[in-house]
Motif scaffolding. Structure first.
Motif, short mmCIF file in Angstrom:
data_model
loop_
_atom_site.label_atom_id
_atom_site.label_comp_id
_atom_site.label_asym_id
_atom_site.label_seq_id
_atom_site.Cartn_x
_atom_site.Cartn_y
_atom_site.Cartn_z
N ASP A 1 0.82 -1.22 0.00
CA ASP A 1 0.00 0.00 0.00
C ASP A 1 0.85 1.26 0.00
O ASP A 1 0.41 2.31 -0.50
CB ASP A 1 -0.94 0.00 1.21
N ALA A 2 2.07 1.18 0.54
CA ALA A 2 2.97 2.34 0.50
C ALA A 2 3.31 2.66 -0.95
O ALA A 2 3.28 3.84 -1.37
CB ALA A 2 4.24 2.04 1.29
N ASN A 3 3.61 1.63 -1.73
CA ASN A 3 3.92 1.84 -3.16
C ASN A 3 2.68 2.30 -3.92
O ASN A 3 2.76 3.20 -4.76
CB ASN A 3 4.45 0.54 -3.77
N GLN A 4 1.55 1.69 -3.61
CA GLN A 4 0.32 2.06 -4.31
C GLN A 4 -0.06 3.51 -4.00
O GLN A 4 -0.55 4.22 -4.88
CB GLN A 4 -0.81 1.12 -3.91
N LEU A 5 0.16 3.93 -2.78
CA LEU A 5 -0.16 5.31 -2.41
C LEU A 5 0.63 6.30 -3.26
O LEU A 5 0.07 7.26 -3.80
CB LEU A 5 0.15 5.55 -0.93
N ILE A 6 1.94 6.06 -3.39
CA ILE A 6 2.78 6.96 -4.19
C ILE A 6 2.31 6.99 -5.64
O ILE A 6 2.20 8.07 -6.25
CB ILE A 6 4.25 6.51 -4.12
N GLU A 7 2.01 5.82 -6.20
CA GLU A 7 1.57 5.77 -7.59
C GLU A 7 0.24 6.50 -7.77
O GLU A 7 0.05 7.21 -8.77
CB GLU A 7 1.43 4.31 -8.05
N GLU A 8 -0.66 6.34 -6.83
CA GLU A 8 -1.96 7.01 -6.91
C GLU A 8 -1.81 8.53 -6.82
O GLU A 8 -2.48 9.27 -7.53
CB GLU A 8 -2.89 6.50 -5.82
N ILE A 9 -0.95 8.98 -5.91
CA ILE A 9 -0.73 10.42 -5.78
C ILE A 9 -0.18 10.99 -7.09
O ILE A 9 -0.64 12.04 -7.58
CB ILE A 9 0.22 10.74 -4.61
N LYS A 10 0.78 10.29 -7.68
CA LYS A 10 1.37 10.76 -8.95
C LYS A 10 0.32 10.83 -10.05
O LYS A 10 0.27 11.79 -10.83
CB LYS A 10 2.52 9.85 -9.36
N LYS A 11 -0.53 9.82 -10.12
CA LYS A 11 -1.58 9.81 -11.15
C LYS A 11 -2.55 10.97 -10.95
O LYS A 11 -2.94 11.64 -11.91
CB LYS A 11 -2.36 8.49 -11.09
N GLN A 12 -2.93 11.19 -9.70
CA GLN A 12 -3.94 12.21 -9.44
C GLN A 12 -3.40 13.63 -9.62
O GLN A 12 -4.13 14.49 -10.13
CB GLN A 12 -4.51 12.02 -8.02
#
Length: 326
Positions: free
Chosen positions: A231-242
């Motif tokens: 989830d730490a990695n997913q959080l970063i990816e989601e922030i970048k996308k948004q």
């Protein structure tokens, strides 16, 4: 002479009371209805008719909240959870959905949406802030009780992730002053990094300069301190996308650089590199004292490194206490 326990057959179907009490609330006598919700549900609970007691309390909490009676609604919501405990009702999707229905009735009136100007009465602003605090305290009390119930009656060991997400959402949207460490504490115990990313992006759009990278780093380190690399990695990816979708810039700083390298390092057995990163980025990490404490926890979780200093753990305990008390 001891009072006899009510017999099951002496109590009518709960729906009869629910219908009658709804009319009392709609007639404006919310306080009177409140006392009846409490006394009548207690009779059903005493007769071990817990399902009907829960029906009465759920209906009461929802209709009181619908009518803006936050204190009354929150009290009945907490009684709903206490009845779950008394009845030893197991944690399952159906009961979680009942808790969610109560949660969704809590009013949502963000302070920012009030559009109060400097020319308006200061008293009006003060009253709005007081009402917001009451909403947050009431909803938090209910959800924290529900989290404790879920942990004790068959749910995940640390409590339901869904309930943590509800708590994080409400605290963020309704609190007069944003407490992003507190919100992050709840979100990382939840199960929705996508929603957490949306909250952080929203926070980044209105925070003070230099707070954006701290918020991201704190969130990632909190996830990692719980051994949640995914989830730490997913959080970063989601922030970048948004931020890209909203045509904003993703923060660029030494602290973000450290987080990027850290996530790569933890995917392999590279404890010496982990230590090198801590030394190289020490000045950035020192911006928030809790970061080094979280990194000690991460070293323990990922590399089995035991802490040598008995004073270590202090900041972790502070975060724990913050979640329990606020």
């Amino acid at each position: 002479m001891s009072r006899e326990r009510p017999r099951r057959g002496t109590l009518p179907p709960a729906q009869e009371h629910i219908d009658k009490l709804a009319k009392v609330v709609e007639g404006g006598n919310c306080y009177g209805a409140q006392q009846m919700y409490k006394s009548i549900s207690a009779r059903y609970a005493s007769a071990q008719r817990y399902s009907e007691a829960l029906d009465i309390l759920q209906a009461g909490a929802c209709i009181q909240l619908e009518h803006g009676q936050v204190t009354c609604g929150a009290e009945l919501a907490v009684l709903f959870v206490e009845t779950l405990v008394k009845g030893k009702v197991p944690y399952d999707d159906e009961t979680l959905d009942r808790a969610r229905k109560i949660y969704e009735k809590f009013p949502r009136i963000p302070i920012a949406a009030l559009n109060l100007t400097e020319d308006q009465d200061i008293q009006q602003l003060s009253e709005a802030i007081g009402a917001a605090k009451t909403r947050v305290e009431g909803c938090s009390s209910f959800l924290k009780a529900a989290i404790k119930w879920s942990a004790e009656f068959g749910g995940p060991r640390n409590g339901s992730p869904d309930l943590y997400v509800m708590l994080a959402e409400y605290v963020y949207s309704e609190s007069p002053e944003v407490d992003i460490p507190r919100v992050s504490y709840y979100f990382v115990r939840g199960s929705d990094p996508h929603k957490f990313a949306s909250v952080l992006v929203n926070f980044m759009s209105k925070c003070y300069p230099g707070e954006d990278d701290l918020a991201i780093a704190r969130a990632v380190l909190m996830y990692l301190s719980l051994s949640n690399l995914r989830d730490a990695n997913q959080l970063i990816e989601e922030i970048k996308k948004q931020v890209e979708h909203e045509e904003h810039d993703f923060p660029q700083s030494d602290l973000i650089q450290f987080i990027t390298f850290l996530l790569e390092t933890l995917q392999r057995d590279a404890f010496p590199l982990f230590n090198m990163l801590r030394v190289k980025y020490k000045s950035s990490l020192d911006r928030e004292p809790a970061f080094n404490e979280l990194l000690d926890e991460i070293a323990e979780k990922f590399y089995g490194v035991r802490r040598r200093n008995p004073m270590q753990g202090m900041f972790g305990e502070i975060f724990k206490m913050m979640g329990e008390m606020q």
